[in-house]
Design a protein around this motif. Structure first.
Motif, PDB file in Angstrom:
ATOM      1  N   ASP A  51       0.869  -1.171   0.000  1.00 16.48           N
ATOM      2  CA  ASP A  51       0.000   0.000   0.000  1.00 16.48           C
ATOM      3  C   ASP A  51       0.907   1.222   0.000  1.00 16.48           C
ATOM      4  OD1 ASP A  51      -1.421   2.264   1.511  1.00 16.48           O
ATOM      5  OD2 ASP A  51      -3.067   0.847   1.235  1.00 16.48           O
ATOM      6  N   TYR A  52       0.791   2.081  -1.000  1.00 25.86           N
ATOM      7  CA  TYR A  52       1.646   3.263  -1.133  1.00 25.86           C
ATOM      8  C   TYR A  52       0.813   4.512  -0.898  1.00 25.86           C
ATOM      9  CZ  TYR A  52       4.769  -0.155  -3.072  1.00 25.86           C
ATOM     10  OH  TYR A  52       5.550  -1.263  -3.229  1.00 25.86           O
ATOM     11  N   LEU A  53       1.252   5.302   0.071  1.00 22.22           N
ATOM     12  CA  LEU A  53       0.516   6.493   0.492  1.00 22.22           C
ATOM     13  C   LEU A  53       1.369   7.729   0.221  1.00 22.22           C
ATOM     14  CD1 LEU A  53      -1.925   7.765   1.951  1.00 22.22           C
ATOM     15  CD2 LEU A  53      -0.760   7.288   4.115  1.00 22.22           C
ATOM     16  N   TYR A  54       0.794   8.663  -0.532  1.00 20.14           N
ATOM     17  CA  TYR A  54       1.491   9.914  -0.837  1.00 20.14           C
ATOM     18  C   TYR A  54       1.644  10.732   0.443  1.00 20.14           C
ATOM     19  CZ  TYR A  54       2.734  14.233  -3.177  1.00 20.14           C
ATOM     20  OH  TYR A  54       3.386  15.375  -3.577  1.00 20.14           O
ATOM     21  N   VAL A  55       2.825  11.253   0.664  1.00 21.50           N
ATOM     22  CA  VAL A  55       3.157  11.906   1.928  1.00 21.50           C
ATOM     23  C   VAL A  55       2.246  13.097   2.248  1.00 21.50           C
ATOM     24  CG1 VAL A  55       4.967  13.405   0.969  1.00 21.50           C
ATOM     25  CG2 VAL A  55       5.103  12.655   3.360  1.00 21.50           C
ATOM     26  N   GLY A  56       1.847  13.853   1.246  1.00 21.33           N
ATOM     27  CA  GLY A  56       0.948  14.989   1.484  1.00 21.33           C
ATOM     28  C   GLY A  56      -0.414  14.549   1.986  1.00 21.33           C
ATOM     29  N   ASP A  57      -0.928  13.439   1.441  1.00 29.58           N
ATOM     30  CA  ASP A  57      -2.205  12.898   1.899  1.00 29.58           C
ATOM     31  C   ASP A  57      -2.094  12.437   3.351  1.00 29.58           C
ATOM     32  OD1 ASP A  57      -3.314  13.312  -0.631  1.00 29.58           O
ATOM     33  OD2 ASP A  57      -2.817  11.291  -1.309  1.00 29.58           O
ATOM     34  N   ALA A  58      -0.987  11.777   3.668  1.00 31.07           N
ATOM     35  CA  ALA A  58      -0.767  11.308   5.043  1.00 31.07           C
ATOM     36  C   ALA A  58      -0.696  12.485   6.007  1.00 31.07           C
ATOM     37  CB  ALA A  58       0.513  10.477   5.124  1.00 31.07           C
ATOM     38  N   ALA A  59       0.044  13.505   5.630  1.00 30.11           N
ATOM     39  CA  ALA A  59       0.201  14.670   6.506  1.00 30.11           C
ATOM     40  C   ALA A  59      -1.141  15.347   6.778  1.00 30.11           C
ATOM     41  CB  ALA A  59       1.189  15.659   5.887  1.00 30.11           C
ATOM     42  N   ARG A  60      -1.950  15.523   5.733  1.00 27.58           N
ATOM     43  CA  ARG A  60      -3.262  16.158   5.919  1.00 27.58           C
ATOM     44  C   ARG A  60      -4.154  15.331   6.846  1.00 27.58           C
ATOM     45  NH1 ARG A  60      -2.012  17.630   0.783  1.00 27.58           N
ATOM     46  NH2 ARG A  60      -2.941  15.809  -0.201  1.00 27.58           N
ATOM     47  N   ALA A  61      -4.130  14.011   6.696  1.00 25.17           N
ATOM     48  CA  ALA A  61      -4.959  13.151   7.541  1.00 25.17           C
ATOM     49  C   ALA A  61      -4.497  13.204   8.999  1.00 25.17           C
ATOM     50  CB  ALA A  61      -4.926  11.716   7.021  1.00 25.17           C
ATOM     51  N   ILE A  62      -3.197  13.226   9.215  1.00 24.11           N
ATOM     52  CA  ILE A  62      -2.668  13.304  10.581  1.00 24.11           C
ATOM     53  C   ILE A  62      -3.060  14.631  11.227  1.00 24.11           C
ATOM     54  CG2 ILE A  62      -0.539  13.492  11.940  1.00 24.11           C
ATOM     55  CD1 ILE A  62       0.671  11.436   9.893  1.00 24.11           C
ATOM     56  N   VAL A  63      -2.924  15.718  10.488  1.00 23.11           N
ATOM     57  CA  VAL A  63      -3.291  17.038  11.018  1.00 23.11           C
ATOM     58  C   VAL A  63      -4.782  17.074  11.365  1.00 23.11           C
ATOM     59  CG1 VAL A  63      -3.553  19.483  10.393  1.00 23.11           C
ATOM     60  CG2 VAL A  63      -1.394  18.300   9.953  1.00 23.11           C
ATOM     61  N   ARG A  64      -5.640  16.485  10.501  1.00 28.19           N
ATOM     62  CA  ARG A  64      -7.083  16.446  10.797  1.00 28.19           C
ATOM     63  C   ARG A  64      -7.359  15.656  12.068  1.00 28.19           C
ATOM     64  NH1 ARG A  64      -8.171  14.754   5.413  1.00 28.19           N
ATOM     65  NH2 ARG A  64      -9.319  12.978   6.234  1.00 28.19           N
ATOM     66  N   CYS A  65      -6.677  14.531  12.241  1.00 26.53           N
ATOM     67  CA  CYS A  65      -6.882  13.720  13.453  1.00 26.53           C
ATOM     68  C   CYS A  65      -6.419  14.470  14.695  1.00 26.53           C
ATOM     69  CB  CYS A  65      -6.143  12.387  13.329  1.00 26.53           C
ATOM     70  SG  CYS A  65      -6.987  11.196  12.282  1.00 26.53           S
ATOM     71  N   LEU A  66      -5.264  15.124  14.601  1.00 25.78           N
ATOM     72  CA  LEU A  66      -4.769  15.886  15.745  1.00 25.78           C
ATOM     73  C   LEU A  66      -5.697  17.044  16.083  1.00 25.78           C
ATOM     74  CD1 LEU A  66      -0.939  15.919  14.973  1.00 25.78           C
ATOM     75  CD2 LEU A  66      -2.112  14.647  16.793  1.00 25.78           C
ATOM     76  N   ALA A  67      -6.230  17.721  15.073  1.00 27.38           N
ATOM     77  CA  ALA A  67      -7.171  18.826  15.318  1.00 27.38           C
ATOM     78  C   ALA A  67      -8.442  18.310  15.973  1.00 27.38           C
ATOM     79  CB  ALA A  67      -7.494  19.531  14.006  1.00 27.38           C
ATOM     80  N   MET A  68      -8.896  17.141  15.554  1.00 25.82           N
ATOM     81  CA  MET A  68     -10.086  16.542  16.137  1.00 25.82           C
ATOM     82  C   MET A  68      -9.846  16.190  17.609  1.00 25.82           C
ATOM     83  SD  MET A  68     -11.864  12.984  15.217  1.00 25.82           S
ATOM     84  CE  MET A  68     -10.410  12.261  15.933  1.00 25.82           C
ATOM     85  N   LEU A  69      -8.680  15.635  17.903  1.00 26.52           N
ATOM     86  CA  LEU A  69      -8.332  15.323  19.293  1.00 26.52           C
ATOM     87  C   LEU A  69      -8.275  16.595  20.123  1.00 26.52           C
ATOM     88  CD1 LEU A  69      -5.567  12.593  18.917  1.00 26.52           C
ATOM     89  CD2 LEU A  69      -7.728  12.340  20.118  1.00 26.52           C
ATOM     90  N   ASP A  70      -7.651  17.622  19.561  1.00 26.53           N
ATOM     91  CA  ASP A  70      -7.508  18.892  20.267  1.00 26.53           C
ATOM     92  C   ASP A  70      -8.869  19.530  20.533  1.00 26.53           C
ATOM     93  OD1 ASP A  70      -5.839  20.919  21.420  1.00 26.53           O
ATOM     94  OD2 ASP A  70      -6.281  22.172  19.669  1.00 26.53           O
ATOM     95  N   ALA A  71      -9.788  19.390  19.589  1.00 27.38           N
ATOM     96  CA  ALA A  71     -11.116  19.990  19.744  1.00 27.38           C
ATOM     97  C   ALA A  71     -12.043  19.143  20.599  1.00 27.38           C
ATOM     98  CB  ALA A  71     -11.739  20.209  18.367  1.00 27.38           C
TER      99      ALA A  71
END
Length: 163
Positions: A51-71
Protein backbone atom coordinates in the motif's frame (compact mmCIF):
# COMPACT_ATOMS: atom_id res chain seq x y z
CA UNK A 1 -6.59 13.28 32.39
CA UNK A 2 -6.10 16.13 29.90
CA UNK A 3 -3.60 14.31 27.70
CA UNK A 4 -4.62 13.21 24.22
CA UNK A 5 -2.53 11.04 21.95
CA UNK A 6 -2.45 9.75 18.41
CA UNK A 7 -0.59 6.59 17.51
CA UNK A 8 -0.44 6.18 13.77
CA UNK A 9 0.71 3.34 11.54
CA UNK A 10 1.70 4.76 8.17
CA UNK A 11 1.92 2.51 5.15
CA UNK A 12 4.68 2.93 2.54
CA UNK A 13 5.10 6.68 2.22
CA UNK A 14 6.43 8.22 -0.95
CA UNK A 15 6.88 11.75 -2.20
CA UNK A 16 9.25 14.32 -3.62
CA UNK A 17 11.37 15.05 -0.57
CA UNK A 18 12.53 11.55 0.33
CA UNK A 19 16.20 11.19 1.28
CA UNK A 20 17.69 10.21 -2.07
CA UNK A 21 21.06 9.29 -0.60
CA UNK A 22 19.51 6.10 0.76
CA UNK A 23 18.38 3.28 -1.52
CA UNK A 24 15.02 3.03 0.21
CA UNK A 25 11.58 3.90 -0.96
CA UNK A 26 11.05 1.86 -4.09
CA UNK A 27 9.31 4.63 -6.03
CA UNK A 28 12.09 7.17 -5.46
CA UNK A 29 14.72 4.51 -6.03
CA UNK A 30 13.10 3.36 -9.30
CA UNK A 31 12.97 6.91 -10.64
CA UNK A 32 16.54 7.71 -9.53
CA UNK A 33 17.95 4.58 -11.18
CA UNK A 34 15.99 5.36 -14.35
CA UNK A 35 17.39 8.90 -14.57
CA UNK A 36 20.95 7.67 -13.96
CA UNK A 37 20.50 4.82 -16.49
CA UNK A 38 21.24 2.27 -13.78
CA UNK A 39 19.52 -1.05 -13.23
CA UNK A 40 17.35 -1.36 -10.18
CA UNK A 41 17.71 -4.52 -8.15
CA UNK A 42 14.37 -6.02 -7.16
CA UNK A 43 14.79 -8.61 -4.40
CA UNK A 44 11.14 -9.57 -4.00
CA UNK A 45 8.70 -11.20 -6.42
CA UNK A 46 7.09 -8.71 -8.83
CA UNK A 47 3.64 -9.73 -7.61
CA UNK A 48 4.46 -8.50 -4.07
CA UNK A 49 1.58 -6.28 -2.93
CA UNK A 50 1.94 -3.16 -0.80
CA UNK A 51 0.00 0.00 0.00
CA UNK A 52 1.65 3.26 -1.13
CA UNK A 53 0.52 6.49 0.49
CA UNK A 54 1.49 9.91 -0.84
CA UNK A 55 3.16 11.91 1.93
CA UNK A 56 0.95 14.99 1.48
CA UNK A 57 -2.20 12.90 1.90
CA UNK A 58 -0.77 11.31 5.04
CA UNK A 59 0.20 14.67 6.51
CA UNK A 60 -3.26 16.16 5.92
CA UNK A 61 -4.96 13.15 7.54
CA UNK A 62 -2.67 13.30 10.58
CA UNK A 63 -3.29 17.04 11.02
CA UNK A 64 -7.08 16.45 10.80
CA UNK A 65 -6.88 13.72 13.45
CA UNK A 66 -4.77 15.89 15.74
CA UNK A 67 -7.17 18.83 15.32
CA UNK A 68 -10.09 16.54 16.14
CA UNK A 69 -8.33 15.32 19.29
CA UNK A 70 -7.51 18.89 20.27
CA UNK A 71 -11.12 19.99 19.74
CA UNK A 72 -12.46 17.05 21.73
CA UNK A 73 -14.71 15.92 18.86
CA UNK A 74 -13.53 12.33 18.82
CA UNK A 75 -16.28 10.67 20.81
CA UNK A 76 -14.75 11.13 24.25
CA UNK A 77 -11.67 8.98 23.70
CA UNK A 78 -8.46 10.49 25.03
CA UNK A 79 -6.35 8.69 22.51
CA UNK A 80 -6.49 7.29 19.07
CA UNK A 81 -4.73 4.46 17.29
CA UNK A 82 -5.15 4.81 13.54
CA UNK A 83 -3.83 3.27 10.34
CA UNK A 84 -3.06 5.82 7.66
CA UNK A 85 -3.20 4.04 4.31
CA UNK A 86 -4.27 4.55 0.73
CA UNK A 87 -6.21 1.29 1.08
CA UNK A 88 -5.28 0.43 -2.50
CA UNK A 89 -3.06 -2.52 -3.21
CA UNK A 90 -0.34 -2.22 -5.83
CA UNK A 91 2.16 -4.79 -7.04
CA UNK A 92 5.81 -4.07 -7.70
CA UNK A 93 5.10 -4.86 -11.37
CA UNK A 94 2.38 -2.18 -11.43
CA UNK A 95 4.80 0.35 -9.93
CA UNK A 96 7.38 -0.44 -12.60
CA UNK A 97 4.76 -0.14 -15.35
CA UNK A 98 3.52 3.19 -14.02
CA UNK A 99 7.06 4.60 -13.82
CA UNK A 100 7.70 3.40 -17.40
CA UNK A 101 4.50 5.07 -18.71
CA UNK A 102 5.19 8.36 -16.92
CA UNK A 103 8.85 8.57 -17.86
CA UNK A 104 8.39 7.07 -21.33
CA UNK A 105 11.44 4.95 -20.55
CA UNK A 106 11.75 1.30 -19.67
CA UNK A 107 13.52 0.75 -16.33
CA UNK A 108 16.36 -1.75 -16.36
CA UNK A 109 15.62 -4.47 -13.82
CA UNK A 110 17.72 -7.08 -12.09
CA UNK A 111 15.31 -9.47 -10.40
CA UNK A 112 16.30 -12.12 -7.94
CA UNK A 113 14.55 -13.16 -4.79
CA UNK A 114 16.93 -13.40 -1.87
CA UNK A 115 16.50 -15.90 0.98
CA UNK A 116 15.85 -13.14 3.55
CA UNK A 117 13.09 -11.62 1.42
CA UNK A 118 11.24 -14.93 1.52
CA UNK A 119 10.52 -14.04 5.16
CA UNK A 120 8.55 -10.94 4.11
CA UNK A 121 4.82 -11.15 3.55
CA UNK A 122 3.96 -11.14 -0.15
CA UNK A 123 0.62 -9.42 0.29
CA UNK A 124 0.02 -6.70 2.85
CA UNK A 125 -3.31 -4.93 2.83
CA UNK A 126 -4.36 -2.16 5.18
CA UNK A 127 -7.79 -0.89 6.09
CA UNK A 128 -8.37 1.49 8.94
CA UNK A 129 -11.52 0.90 10.96
CA UNK A 130 -10.90 3.79 13.36
CA UNK A 131 -12.55 7.09 12.40
CA UNK A 132 -13.03 6.27 8.73
CA UNK A 133 -13.91 9.92 8.09
CA UNK A 134 -10.32 10.85 8.99
CA UNK A 135 -8.78 8.64 6.31
CA UNK A 136 -6.49 10.37 3.82
CA UNK A 137 -8.89 11.93 1.33
CA UNK A 138 -8.97 13.04 -1.33
CA UNK A 139 -6.17 10.68 -2.19
CA UNK A 140 -3.47 11.51 -4.65
CA UNK A 141 -3.63 8.78 -7.27
CA UNK A 142 -0.50 6.67 -7.63
CA UNK A 143 0.19 7.87 -11.21
CA UNK A 144 -0.12 11.53 -10.12
CA UNK A 145 2.16 10.96 -7.11
CA UNK A 146 4.75 9.08 -9.17
CA UNK A 147 4.64 11.85 -11.78
CA UNK A 148 5.41 14.39 -9.04
CA UNK A 149 8.34 12.29 -7.83
CA UNK A 150 9.60 11.88 -11.41
CA UNK A 151 9.36 15.62 -12.22
CA UNK A 152 11.06 16.56 -8.95
CA UNK A 153 13.94 14.16 -9.49
CA UNK A 154 14.22 15.14 -13.18
CA UNK A 155 14.66 18.77 -12.08
CA UNK A 156 17.33 17.76 -9.56
CA UNK A 157 19.02 15.66 -12.24
CA UNK A 158 19.06 18.57 -14.70
CA UNK A 159 20.63 20.79 -12.04
CA UNK A 160 23.24 18.14 -11.20
CA UNK A 161 21.84 17.68 -7.70
CA UNK A 162 20.47 14.13 -7.94
CA UNK A 163 22.65 11.78 -5.89
Amino acid sequence: PNISFLIGRLTNLYGEEQNLRKPQGIISHLVRCLLHHLPIHIAVPLDTIRDYLYVGDAARAIVRCLAMLDAGTHGGAQGLVKIFAAERTTTIAELIGTVARISRRQPRLVCGVRPRTAEQARRIRFRSTTLRAMNPAPLTSLPVGIDRVFRHQMLLHQRGLLP
